[in-house]
Enzyme design. Structure first.
Site, short mmCIF file in Angstrom:
data_model
loop_
_atom_site.label_atom_id
_atom_site.label_comp_id
_atom_site.label_asym_id
_atom_site.label_seq_id
_atom_site.Cartn_x
_atom_site.Cartn_y
_atom_site.Cartn_z
N CYS A 145 -3.82 11.10 2.21
CA CYS A 145 -2.92 11.31 3.34
C CYS A 145 -2.59 9.97 4.00
O CYS A 145 -3.36 9.48 4.84
CB CYS A 145 -3.54 12.27 4.35
SG CYS A 145 -3.97 13.88 3.65
N GLU A 148 3.70 9.18 6.78
CA GLU A 148 4.03 10.00 7.95
C GLU A 148 5.54 10.06 8.11
O GLU A 148 6.26 9.21 7.55
CB GLU A 148 3.38 9.42 9.21
CG GLU A 148 1.85 9.43 9.16
CD GLU A 148 1.22 9.03 10.49
OE1 GLU A 148 1.98 8.80 11.46
OE2 GLU A 148 -0.02 8.96 10.55
N GLY A 152 6.86 5.35 6.48
CA GLY A 152 6.92 5.43 5.03
C GLY A 152 6.45 4.13 4.43
O GLY A 152 5.26 3.91 4.20
N ILE A 179 2.60 14.93 0.97
CA ILE A 179 1.21 14.80 0.51
C ILE A 179 1.00 15.63 -0.76
O ILE A 179 1.12 16.85 -0.74
CB ILE A 179 0.22 15.22 1.61
CG1 ILE A 179 0.48 14.42 2.90
CG2 ILE A 179 -1.21 15.03 1.12
CD1 ILE A 179 0.43 12.91 2.73
N ASP A 282 -3.13 -1.13 -4.95
CA ASP A 282 -3.27 -2.03 -6.11
C ASP A 282 -3.82 -1.27 -7.31
O ASP A 282 -3.46 -1.54 -8.46
CB ASP A 282 -4.18 -3.22 -5.78
CG ASP A 282 -3.46 -4.29 -4.97
OD1 ASP A 282 -2.22 -4.21 -4.86
OD2 ASP A 282 -4.14 -5.20 -4.45
N ARG A 285 -0.79 1.58 -8.27
CA ARG A 285 0.51 1.18 -8.82
C ARG A 285 0.53 1.11 -10.34
O ARG A 285 1.49 1.58 -10.96
CB ARG A 285 0.96 -0.13 -8.17
CG ARG A 285 1.55 0.11 -6.79
CD ARG A 285 1.67 -1.12 -5.94
NE ARG A 285 2.20 -0.74 -4.63
CZ ARG A 285 1.98 -1.41 -3.50
NH1 ARG A 285 1.23 -2.51 -3.53
NH2 ARG A 285 2.49 -0.99 -2.37
N GLU A 406 4.36 5.31 -3.93
CA GLU A 406 3.44 4.16 -3.96
C GLU A 406 4.18 2.84 -3.75
O GLU A 406 3.75 1.80 -4.23
CB GLU A 406 2.64 4.10 -5.27
CG GLU A 406 1.98 5.39 -5.68
CD GLU A 406 1.29 6.11 -4.53
OE1 GLU A 406 0.71 5.43 -3.66
OE2 GLU A 406 1.32 7.34 -4.51
N GLY A 407 5.27 2.88 -3.01
CA GLY A 407 6.01 1.68 -2.66
C GLY A 407 7.31 1.57 -3.42
O GLY A 407 7.31 1.44 -4.64
#
Length: 421
Positions: A145, A148, A152, A179, A282, A285, A406-407
């Site tokens: 979690c 939000e 982001g 989530i 890390d 990804r 994840e980005g």
């Protein structure tokens, strides 16, 4: 020494970290066993039925249960708890192979590691035993979690927080969105502010909930879920999101209302949460990269199969120069993305200081390969590819989230740029 395969001959890539290291692209016996095990699962249980499974839009408990029985989920749990260790290379290859069948199933399976790797890396031995042991004993799921509604890509804007009470416990309040596994989770790993919603410090807390297996909740459908915790407080899980793609992965909002947190539910230092986020990402990804790579290779394979059968202008589509050029471009994207993933896994396994930049590179390269191969594959399918009767249309829808979670790619480029300049 980590090993890998699927490359011609026995190519060796030399890297210098502190001393000369060698990255061997062959798989060792254990790694090959994992890959073959997952391939059998995918071949028998996923690819033959994937369009029917997706249309049914039911949570894929049967497949997750079989993957758990085979030992190819909960990859980050340490040997001290699980009895054996799965290396980073094997983890990436397992996730890639599951993703070849379906990226939604892979995302749900990988989310256990996303939630639990921070416990493996920073928890005490007592916390590892308490919070990780249940995942070894039964096929249950966890949620990580972090995101939000107002936070982001910028995690500093989160407002969920824990406040210390007079009795030494903490009170958690706040809401999270997007989530994975939320509707079925038996444990929640939560990143939150320390003290107040505007604090500069973050904490990582673990909240066990009553365990849910496929027997307890086969499919939540479109219902919400409420968990009254025996230790105090409540977790409210919203209606599952109706998503563009990855429809076999559950995604929902989670709200924490006056949840009591004992000090031993806090992982590591309650002010080091941001560092723990970076450590988790890390690790995650390259695993998300593996999801993208699995999809890209599946898109390439179904496109080759289709263009080898379909004829236009008196010959197979794959024999037309323009189509063959595109298939070659797809193949190159897949192979180069795989090399980026291998280097990222190698760097992480060797605990290299520059592992983060290669994790970002792999994530971007594999997401780009997934988008490219899915979209160009649909183009080569022509009008048939635009119908839901062909898997390529599903792969196109599934591919877009890989470029986001994840980005997003821009965040990965920011990380890379910061490191190289």
């Amino acid at each position: 020494m980590p090993e890998y395969h699927e490359q011609p001959d026995n190519l060796l890539f030399n890297h210098r970290i502190n001393e000369r290291q060698i990255m061997d692209l062959n798989l060792n016996e254990n790694q090959m066993m994992y890959v073959e095990t997952v391939r059998k699962l995918v071949k028998n249980e996923i690819t033959p039925h994937i369009l029917e499974l997706e249309k049914a839009h039911q949570f894929p408990w049967p497949i997750i249960n079989k993957a758990w029985e085979m030992g190819v989920v909960n990859l980050c749990i340490p040997e001290s708890v699980k009895g054996f260790e799965i290396d980073v290379f094997s983890s990436a290859m397992i996730i890639k192979e599951i993703s070849y069948g379906d990226t939604g199933i892979a995302t749900s399976a990988m989310c256990n590691d996303l939630a639990n790797v921070v416990i493996s890396q920073h928890g005490t031995e007592e916390q590892k035993e308490r919070f990780l042991r249940p995942f070894v004993e039964k096929p249950i799921l966890a949620s990580f979690c972090l995101t939000e509604p107002g936070a982001g890509s910028d995690n500093s804007m989160m407002t969920s927080f824990i406040a210390k009470q007079d009795d030494g416990t903490y009170l958690l309040n706040g809401s999270k969105c997007f989530i994975t596994n939320a509707s079925y989770a038996s444990q929640f790993t939560v990143l939150c502010k320390t003290g107040t919603p505007t604090s500069n410090f973050m904490a990582c807390v673990v909240i066990p909930a009553p365990h849910l297996t496929s027997n307890d909740l086969p499919d939540v459908g479109s219902a919400t879920r409420e968990i009254d915790l025996p230790t105090g407080g409540r977790i409210v899980i919203g209606k599952p999101e109706d998503k563009l793609g990855q429809r076999l992965s559950n995604t929902a909002s989670v709200t924490f209302e006056d949840v009591i947190i004992q000090p031993d539910q806090i992982i590591g230092n309650r002010r080091f949460g941001f560092k723990y986020i970076m450590d988790v990402l890390d690790f995650a990804r390259p695993m998300v990269a593996a999801i993208g790579l699995g999809l890209a290779r599946r898109a390439l394979d179904v496109t080759i199969a289709y263009t080898s059968e379909r004829k236009q202008f008196g010959q197979r589509i794959c024999d037309l120069p323009v189509a063959r050029d595109m298939i070659v471009a797809m193949w190159k994207k897949v192979e180069l993305a795989e090399l980026a993933l291998l280097k990222a896994a190698f760097k992480i396994q060797e605990k290299a200081k520059d592992a983060g930049i290669y994790a970002s590179l792999a994530k971007n390269a594999c997401a780009e390969a997934a988008l490219f191969c899915a979209n160009e594959g649909l183009h080569l399918h022509g009008g048939y590819g635009f119908t839901t009767e062909y898997e390529i249309s599903k792969l196109v829808r599934d591919s877009h989230i890989i470029d986001i979670y994840e980005g997003v790619r821009e965040v990965q480029n920011m990380i890379i740029g910061r490191e190289i300049v």
